[in-house]
Each structure stands twice: as C-alpha cells, then as structure tokens.
Design a protein around this motif. Structure first.
Motif, mmCIF file in Angstrom:
data_model
loop_
_atom_site.group_PDB
_atom_site.id
_atom_site.type_symbol
_atom_site.label_atom_id
_atom_site.label_comp_id
_atom_site.label_asym_id
_atom_site.label_seq_id
_atom_site.Cartn_x
_atom_site.Cartn_y
_atom_site.Cartn_z
ATOM 1 N N TRP A 149 0.828 -1.499 0.360
ATOM 2 C CA TRP A 149 0.193 0.546 0.068
ATOM 3 C C TRP A 149 0.724 1.217 0.152
ATOM 4 N N ALA A 150 1.856 1.597 0.809
ATOM 5 C CA ALA A 150 2.799 2.594 0.990
ATOM 6 C C ALA A 150 3.677 2.621 -0.858
ATOM 7 N N GLU A 151 4.245 1.790 -1.569
ATOM 8 C CA GLU A 151 4.800 1.621 -2.269
ATOM 9 C C GLU A 151 3.915 1.883 -3.246
ATOM 10 N N ARG A 152 2.613 1.520 -3.991
ATOM 11 C CA ARG A 152 1.903 1.007 -4.787
ATOM 12 C C ARG A 152 0.521 2.547 -5.120
ATOM 13 N N GLY A 153 0.092 2.093 -3.470
ATOM 14 C CA GLY A 153 -1.408 3.095 -3.668
ATOM 15 C C GLY A 153 -2.072 2.246 -4.082
ATOM 16 N N TYR A 154 -2.023 0.807 -3.616
ATOM 17 C CA TYR A 154 -3.257 -0.412 -3.820
ATOM 18 C C TYR A 154 -2.547 -1.492 -2.450
ATOM 19 N N GLY A 155 -3.212 -2.813 -2.534
ATOM 20 C CA GLY A 155 -2.427 -3.689 -1.909
ATOM 21 C C GLY A 155 -4.790 -4.400 -1.631
ATOM 22 N N LEU A 156 -3.875 -5.141 -0.652
ATOM 23 C CA LEU A 156 -5.262 -5.834 0.274
ATOM 24 C C LEU A 156 -5.990 -5.258 1.323
ATOM 25 N N TRP A 157 -6.773 -5.559 1.496
ATOM 26 C CA TRP A 157 -7.789 -4.966 2.577
ATOM 27 C C TRP A 157 -8.300 -6.339 3.476
ATOM 28 N N ALA A 158 -7.984 -5.812 4.168
ATOM 29 C CA ALA A 158 -9.036 -6.434 5.566
ATOM 30 C C ALA A 158 -10.477 -6.848 4.658
ATOM 31 N N LEU A 159 -10.921 -7.383 5.043
ATOM 32 C CA LEU A 159 -12.406 -7.324 5.140
ATOM 33 C C LEU A 159 -13.455 -7.220 6.248
ATOM 34 N N GLU A 160 -14.332 -6.944 6.576
ATOM 35 C CA GLU A 160 -15.380 -7.557 7.647
ATOM 36 C C GLU A 160 -16.844 -6.721 7.081
ATOM 37 N N ARG A 161 -17.449 -8.065 8.047
ATOM 38 C CA ARG A 161 -19.001 -7.559 8.150
ATOM 39 C C ARG A 161 -19.262 -6.518 8.678
ATOM 40 N N ARG A 162 -19.998 -5.873 7.586
ATOM 41 C CA ARG A 162 -20.310 -4.347 7.892
ATOM 42 C C ARG A 162 -21.698 -4.526 9.637
ATOM 43 N N ASP A 163 -22.237 -5.425 9.673
ATOM 44 C CA ASP A 163 -23.436 -6.112 10.219
ATOM 45 C C ASP A 163 -22.367 -6.161 11.823
ATOM 46 N N SER A 164 -21.400 -7.689 11.683
ATOM 47 C CA SER A 164 -20.174 -7.631 12.982
ATOM 48 C C SER A 164 -19.713 -6.976 13.289
ATOM 49 N N GLY A 165 -19.038 -6.500 12.489
ATOM 50 C CA GLY A 165 -17.232 -6.581 12.065
ATOM 51 C C GLY A 165 -16.275 -7.341 12.910
ATOM 52 N N GLU A 166 -16.841 -8.977 11.909
ATOM 53 C CA GLU A 166 -16.229 -10.014 12.115
ATOM 54 C C GLU A 166 -15.201 -9.873 11.069
ATOM 55 N N PHE A 167 -13.902 -10.338 10.705
ATOM 56 C CA PHE A 167 -12.799 -10.524 10.445
ATOM 57 C C PHE A 167 -13.110 -11.552 9.341
ATOM 58 N N LEU A 168 -13.843 -11.437 8.165
ATOM 59 C CA LEU A 168 -13.757 -12.158 6.961
ATOM 60 C C LEU A 168 -12.432 -13.000 6.070
ATOM 61 N N GLY A 169 -11.138 -12.569 5.652
ATOM 62 C CA GLY A 169 -9.983 -12.561 5.114
ATOM 63 C C GLY A 169 -9.897 -10.928 4.419
ATOM 64 N N TYR A 170 -9.228 -11.087 3.033
ATOM 65 C CA TYR A 170 -8.979 -10.257 2.018
ATOM 66 C C TYR A 170 -9.378 -9.743 1.243
ATOM 67 N N THR A 171 -8.951 -9.203 0.263
ATOM 68 C CA THR A 171 -9.678 -8.806 -1.080
ATOM 69 C C THR A 171 -8.644 -7.431 -1.828
ATOM 70 N N GLY A 172 -8.160 -7.628 -3.345
ATOM 71 C CA GLY A 172 -7.733 -6.652 -2.979
ATOM 72 C C GLY A 172 -6.457 -6.587 -4.335
ATOM 73 N N LEU A 173 -5.838 -5.678 -4.363
ATOM 74 C CA LEU A 173 -4.759 -5.742 -5.510
ATOM 75 C C LEU A 173 -3.535 -6.480 -5.470
ATOM 76 N N TRP A 174 -2.741 -7.185 -6.104
ATOM 77 C CA TRP A 174 -1.505 -7.850 -5.851
ATOM 78 C C TRP A 174 -0.504 -7.945 -7.254
#
Length: 189
Positions: free
Chosen positions: A53-78
């Motif tokens: 993220w710092a070097e390229r301006g993109y990367g992987l996001w952590a995913l969480e549920r909006r309704d519960s805040g539960e961590f689900l995994g990741y998605t994004g650009l690599w």
C-alpha cells in the motif's frame, strides 16, 4: 477504507493478525495454496501488505462484516510477477471458511476492480488459480474477468512433486475499457 452493501474493506489492524493467522493455518482454506501457513509467515504477509500500500497505492484490504465487525479475510490488488507474459496486477481474495458461499468474495473483488480502474488507473487486471480451484474460477467469472487461455502457465513457485494438481494455473483478465462497458451495461456506478 471502502464499504459495500455488507462489507467494510479497510487496512489491516493489529487485532486482525490472530484471525488472519487462523485462516492461513486452515488446511481447507489453503488447499490450493500449497498448504497451511505458519504464524510467522502470516505476520510477515501482513507486513508486506502494508509495504505494498505504501509503495504502490494499492494492496489487499482486510474484510469485515458491516453488521458484526467479524474479520472475514482479504481481497484487493497485488503485484503479480510470475506470469510468463510479464508483470501484472492481480485481483485476489482469501476468506475464512465460515465466510464461504455468501458472495462476499464477489462483492469485495468487485470493489477492488473499481479501485483498480478508477483510483489507480490500471489498464488491466488479471487473476489466476489452479484449474482445480473451481470456487475462485467462479468468482472470476462473476466479477467479469474473461478467460485468457493463451496466458495459462505452470506456476514456478509451486512444488510440482508435492502438489502436482496445483502447477497449472488458468488466467482470467479484464481491461479497463471492458470494465467500463460492463459497468455501463449493468447500471452500476
């Protein structure tokens, strides 16, 4: 940070390291990725995500549920440097097993494509996986990526002796003009 109908896509937090490591240690989650990852490797991956993220301006996001805040995994650009056709940017995802089958990967990866083609200004995004990973192949189709069989390849970092079924990778791709046309056709903004 971004939000979708059901998800928050955000930077990784210190509190994410434990559920991320559990996910990466799950043999079923990692069966198409040469097996479970140690806690040390998982933590190192989180550090590499921050650097990307710092070097390229993109990367992987952590995913969480909006309704519960539960961590689900990741998605994004690599950054993808293993394709014989040359360097590319990959859209990818990895979700904990309880998050499978709910459309979260498709929802999150759709937002990652929006980042790629609007904010980052990429000309193309690819995704690739072993032919046996039918779930990820389905996500690729649902987010609009098209098969590019001329770019299929044998992954150079796969241990062909231990994981022969994971060597051959199928490539899907989407360019910015096709993405814009798909968005216009679907009425999504």
């Amino acid at each position: 940070m971004r939000t979708t109908r059901r998800l928050v896509l955000r930077g990784f937090l210190e509190a994410d390291r434990e559920p991320f490591a559990r996910m990466n240690a799950d043999p079923e989650v990692m069966r198409h990725l040469q097996g479970p990852m140690s806690r040390e490797r998982s933590d190192a991956f989180v550090r590499r995500i921050g650097v990307c993220w710092a070097e390229r301006g993109y990367g992987l996001w952590a995913l969480e549920r909006r309704d519960s805040g539960e961590f689900l995994g990741y998605t994004g650009l690599w950054p993808a440097d293993v394709l014989p056709s040359g360097p590319a940017v990959e859209v990818g995802w990895r979700l904990a097993r309880p998050a499978w089958g709910h459309g979260f990967a498709t929802e999150a990866a759709t937002e990652a494509l929006r980042l790629a083609f609007t904010d980052v200004g990429l000309d193309e995004v690819v995704s690739f996986t072993p032919a046996v990973n039918t779930a990820s192949l389905g996500v690729m189709r649902r987010i609009g990526l098209r098969r590019d069989p001329g770019r299929d390849f044998d992954h150079p970092r796969v241990d062909a002796t231990a994981y022969p079924e994971l060597v051959r990778h199928l490539v899907h791709a989407l360019d910015a003009s096709a993405w814009r046309a798909d968005v216009a056709r679907s009425g999504r903004s």
